[in-house]
Design an enzyme around this catalytic site. Sequence first.
Site: not given
Ligand SMILES: *Cc1c(COP(=O)(O)O)cnc(C)c1O
Length: 408
Positions: A140, A225, A254
């Site tokens: 994700f 990520d 985040k």
């Molecule tokens: C939440 C998330 C994203 C995307 O972040 P947004 O601020 O919603 O665009 C990308 N990678 C990971 C691992 C995430 O948990």
Amino acid sequence: MLTSELIALEEQYGAHNYHPLDVVIERAAGAWVYDVEGRKYLDFLAAYSAVNQGHCHPAILKAFTDQAHRVTLTSRAFRNDQLPLLYKELHDITGYDMALPMNSGVEAVETALKAARKWGYTVKGIPANQAEIIVCSNNFHGRTITVVGFSSDQQYRSGFGPFAPGFIEVPFGDAEALRNAITPNTCAFLVEPIQGEAGVLIPPTGYLQQVESICREHNVLFMADEIQAGLGRTGRFFAHQHEDVTPDVVIIGKALSGGYYPVSAVLASRTILGVFHPGDHGSTFGGNPLACAVARAALRVIIDEDLAQRSADLGAHALARLQTMDSPILQHVRGRGLWLALELNTPARPYCEALKARGVLCKETHDTVIRLAPPLIIEKADLDWALDQIEAVIAPAPAQVQHAVLTH
Ligand SMILES: *Cc1c(COP(=O)(O)O)cnc(C)c1O
């Protein structure tokens, strides 16, 4: 307004791209949120780890309001006095040479993909438009067309094609599959050190070390990520530190704002981020002084309050308790720090509803998994109270047993 009226407005006038629990929150503090009826709940999702520091943290609030009174947006057409300080602090905390600030997480992912491709062409020497990026199954990384184009979740992709070419999927946790997928045109491997949306999936021990050495061997960028896994969530500042590796590129978001404001960034060496020249990439809001002031305060809270260590300690306690729980529906428990998952043998949604009724908010992921991710500032007594509620909800049902006896 009542819960039901607000929900009716939302359902009528808003797009239905979410299926939220029917709790309407009007304020929050620390690990607790309060609904419009005055009920309180312990937040066990923490906005997908964006509020690791707790809701409305006073130190971040002060930075936010102070900066909001001074200047909020300059655009990158001009410089501002907060961005250089955020750069320096990110460097001092993480050791990376440089950062590139964006807003949402997926924008930082897109930025990392652009950096990787450009590095592939200008540094590695991949022929024009041939660059390949390897990604993992069950990944994700956000919701743009490029990013959902390499998702293995059919729902994320369905109806949104055509997609960008150049992405190759390998199984998560399988280093040999990565090795076999690399070609002379591979510029990068993008991976979550622990997969969050997939259900807090922890790869086999040694995986990230193997990934690092395979990437080094083939001159492929190792891109982590850390948007959800990073910034203290798993009991280390970055989740990849559990394996003592140094990715070439780290993506954060985040909790970088403690929930006040969308702030994300890509961290990397000068050789990698140096591929961007004026005009190559940008964002109107990226690096704005309000975002930078908030991010600086949010980072300071993670460090000053030692939230990574707190996550490690409280997480170990929670995992130990969950592992002893007696339940006919609990198949498996896993976790790193205060990032835990209960794998059920039945749909998880009704159990999230039952927890909501008992004052604990969490959300199912992938149907049968309940992800637990409270703010890292949670008090141990509150954590234990929530674990009591979880234990009660997943326990062999005494009500039904009683009912069976009565009908005999
Ligand atoms: C939440 C998330 C994203 C995307 O972040 P947004 O601020 O919603 O665009 C990308 N990678 C990971 C691992 C995430 O948990």
